[in-house]
Write a protein that holds these residues in place. Sequence first.
Motif, PDB file in Angstrom:
ATOM      1  N   LEU A  73      41.060  38.897  28.053  1.00  0.00           N
ATOM      2  CA  LEU A  73      40.308  39.322  26.661  1.00  0.00           C
ATOM      3  C   LEU A  73      38.931  39.148  26.799  1.00  0.00           C
ATOM      4  CD1 LEU A  73      42.896  37.795  24.371  1.00  0.00           C
ATOM      5  CD2 LEU A  73      42.625  40.102  24.552  1.00  0.00           C
ATOM      6  N   VAL A  74      38.269  38.015  27.639  1.00  0.00           N
ATOM      7  CA  VAL A  74      36.958  37.966  27.803  1.00  0.00           C
ATOM      8  C   VAL A  74      36.370  39.208  28.457  1.00  0.00           C
ATOM      9  CG1 VAL A  74      35.121  36.520  28.638  1.00  0.00           C
ATOM     10  CG2 VAL A  74      36.942  35.585  27.314  1.00  0.00           C
ATOM     11  N   ARG A  75      37.266  39.459  29.746  1.00  0.00           N
ATOM     12  CA  ARG A  75      36.642  40.510  30.653  1.00  0.00           C
ATOM     13  C   ARG A  75      36.698  41.810  29.754  1.00  0.00           C
ATOM     14  NH1 ARG A  75      40.260  40.725  35.448  1.00  0.00           N
ATOM     15  NH2 ARG A  75      39.162  39.002  36.090  1.00  0.00           N
ATOM     16  N   GLU A  76      37.638  42.323  28.994  1.00  0.00           N
ATOM     17  CA  GLU A  76      37.679  43.309  28.227  1.00  0.00           C
ATOM     18  C   GLU A  76      36.808  43.586  26.963  1.00  0.00           C
ATOM     19  OE1 GLU A  76      40.699  46.287  25.890  1.00  0.00           O
ATOM     20  OE2 GLU A  76      41.508  44.835  27.075  1.00  0.00           O
ATOM     21  N   PHE A  77      36.576  42.450  26.301  1.00  0.00           N
ATOM     22  CA  PHE A  77      35.969  42.394  25.012  1.00  0.00           C
ATOM     23  C   PHE A  77      34.508  41.484  25.104  1.00  0.00           C
ATOM     24  CE2 PHE A  77      40.354  43.252  23.885  1.00  0.00           C
ATOM     25  CZ  PHE A  77      40.061  44.370  23.342  1.00  0.00           C
ATOM     26  N   GLY A  78      34.272  40.950  26.094  1.00  0.00           N
ATOM     27  CA  GLY A  78      33.060  39.990  26.242  1.00  0.00           C
ATOM     28  C   GLY A  78      31.824  40.955  26.577  1.00  0.00           C
ATOM     29  N   GLU A  79      30.703  40.250  26.661  1.00  0.00           N
ATOM     30  CA  GLU A  79      29.615  41.107  27.141  1.00  0.00           C
ATOM     31  C   GLU A  79      29.217  40.266  28.407  1.00  0.00           C
ATOM     32  OE1 GLU A  79      26.435  40.949  24.206  1.00  0.00           O
ATOM     33  OE2 GLU A  79      27.794  41.597  22.560  1.00  0.00           O
ATOM     34  N   PRO A  80      28.355  40.899  29.064  1.00  0.00           N
ATOM     35  CA  PRO A  80      27.948  40.562  30.531  1.00  0.00           C
ATOM     36  C   PRO A  80      26.803  39.264  30.216  1.00  0.00           C
ATOM     37  CG  PRO A  80      27.442  42.951  30.501  1.00  0.00           C
ATOM     38  CD  PRO A  80      28.144  42.537  29.019  1.00  0.00           C
ATOM     39  N   ALA A  81      26.923  38.224  30.983  1.00  0.00           N
ATOM     40  CA  ALA A  81      26.320  37.295  30.973  1.00  0.00           C
ATOM     41  C   ALA A  81      24.834  37.575  31.346  1.00  0.00           C
ATOM     42  CB  ALA A  81      26.622  35.974  31.729  1.00  0.00           C
ATOM     43  N   PRO A  82      23.703  36.856  30.450  1.00  0.00           N
ATOM     44  CA  PRO A  82      22.192  37.216  30.843  1.00  0.00           C
ATOM     45  C   PRO A  82      22.007  36.877  32.137  1.00  0.00           C
ATOM     46  CG  PRO A  82      22.444  35.823  29.341  1.00  0.00           C
ATOM     47  CD  PRO A  82      23.872  35.994  29.363  1.00  0.00           C
ATOM     48  N   GLY A  83      20.813  37.115  32.833  1.00  0.00           N
ATOM     49  CA  GLY A  83      20.350  36.430  33.839  1.00  0.00           C
ATOM     50  C   GLY A  83      20.747  36.932  35.289  1.00  0.00           C
ATOM     51  N   ALA A  90      23.502  36.715  36.655  1.00  0.00           N
ATOM     52  CA  ALA A  90      24.931  37.236  36.601  1.00  0.00           C
ATOM     53  C   ALA A  90      25.040  38.576  36.423  1.00  0.00           C
ATOM     54  CB  ALA A  90      25.705  36.314  35.675  1.00  0.00           C
ATOM     55  N   SER A  91      24.075  39.342  35.882  1.00  0.00           N
ATOM     56  CA  SER A  91      24.246  40.819  35.660  1.00  0.00           C
ATOM     57  C   SER A  91      23.804  41.494  36.915  1.00  0.00           C
ATOM     58  CB  SER A  91      23.506  41.187  34.229  1.00  0.00           C
ATOM     59  OG  SER A  91      22.030  40.857  34.351  1.00  0.00           O
ATOM     60  N   ASP A  92      23.263  40.969  37.787  1.00  0.00           N
ATOM     61  CA  ASP A  92      22.652  41.734  39.036  1.00  0.00           C
ATOM     62  C   ASP A  92      23.746  41.951  39.943  1.00  0.00           C
ATOM     63  OD1 ASP A  92      21.226  42.780  41.168  1.00  0.00           O
ATOM     64  OD2 ASP A  92      20.184  40.859  41.487  1.00  0.00           O
ATOM     65  N   PRO A  93      24.128  43.075  40.311  1.00  0.00           N
ATOM     66  CA  PRO A  93      25.376  43.341  41.255  1.00  0.00           C
ATOM     67  C   PRO A  93      25.149  42.610  42.582  1.00  0.00           C
ATOM     68  CG  PRO A  93      24.481  45.455  40.360  1.00  0.00           C
ATOM     69  CD  PRO A  93      23.500  44.267  39.786  1.00  0.00           C
ATOM     70  N   ALA A  94      23.693  42.420  43.039  1.00  0.00           N
ATOM     71  CA  ALA A  94      23.495  41.384  44.308  1.00  0.00           C
ATOM     72  C   ALA A  94      23.860  39.991  44.206  1.00  0.00           C
ATOM     73  CB  ALA A  94      22.331  41.815  44.683  1.00  0.00           C
ATOM     74  N   SER A  95      23.998  39.632  42.811  1.00  0.00           N
ATOM     75  CA  SER A  95      24.395  38.094  42.899  1.00  0.00           C
ATOM     76  C   SER A  95      25.700  37.636  42.574  1.00  0.00           C
ATOM     77  CB  SER A  95      23.969  37.843  41.089  1.00  0.00           C
ATOM     78  OG  SER A  95      24.442  36.546  41.076  1.00  0.00           O
ATOM     79  N   ALA A  96      25.865  36.440  43.396  1.00  0.00           N
ATOM     80  CA  ALA A  96      27.216  36.145  43.818  1.00  0.00           C
ATOM     81  C   ALA A  96      28.005  35.672  42.399  1.00  0.00           C
ATOM     82  CB  ALA A  96      27.136  34.559  44.386  1.00  0.00           C
ATOM     83  N   ALA A  97      27.162  35.669  41.181  1.00  0.00           N
ATOM     84  CA  ALA A  97      28.003  35.484  39.857  1.00  0.00           C
ATOM     85  C   ALA A  97      28.078  36.885  39.319  1.00  0.00           C
ATOM     86  CB  ALA A  97      27.146  34.683  39.092  1.00  0.00           C
ATOM     87  N   TYR A  98      28.043  37.779  40.057  1.00  0.00           N
ATOM     88  CA  TYR A  98      27.755  39.160  38.989  1.00  0.00           C
ATOM     89  C   TYR A  98      29.600  39.279  38.350  1.00  0.00           C
ATOM     90  CZ  TYR A  98      28.014  44.283  38.381  1.00  0.00           C
ATOM     91  OH  TYR A  98      28.319  45.310  37.878  1.00  0.00           O
TER      92      TYR A  98
END
Length: 183
Positions: free
Chosen positions: A10-20, A22-30
């Motif tokens: 549900l979070v994957r489908e309806f949540g928003e990307p985390a700021p910082g 984590a929204s960078d595709p090069a980040s390990a937390a992407y």
Amino acid sequence: MEAFRGWRLLVREFGEPAPGPASDPASAAYGMRLPPAPEVWARVPSWRFLAAGVEERRSRTLVNSAKRATALERTLASTNATADRALRSLPGVGAWTSAEVRQRAHGDADAWSIGDYHVGKEITYALTGEALDDDACSELLEPYRGHRFRVQQLLLMSGFRVPRRAPRRTLPTHTPYATRGRS
């Protein structure tokens, strides 16, 4: 496992990307996501809850609670007892749900997970060597009033566990189409 899976879907489908980062595709937390806002939870279609393994009575409680988010946020400034009464006044919210919310949102050190399928048995086993019910667990935890959730956490982290006597059960499905064709 079932609850964590439903939450993740549900979070994957309806949540928003985390700021910082984590929204960078090069980040390990992407790909990290924030939980949906209350107004988003209130609009999630019932069939999406079912597809995530959340049956109707739980999704109804979540949606109704999301609609009362402003009132629930006011409980953060109240006493733990007042917060418990306010939470339990919502249809579908009982002692366990209230305790789980107060542990996390209110920092209530006394809100042990009464009504949990395993916790009472695990605590009594750690303290007495016997797996007993929630009433016995409440009695054993009474000397620790004010810190019962802390005691719960310490005992569960200690590694004492009720011995398993059977394989894990299979997870249920709540989608109507999953049982078709089975005899």
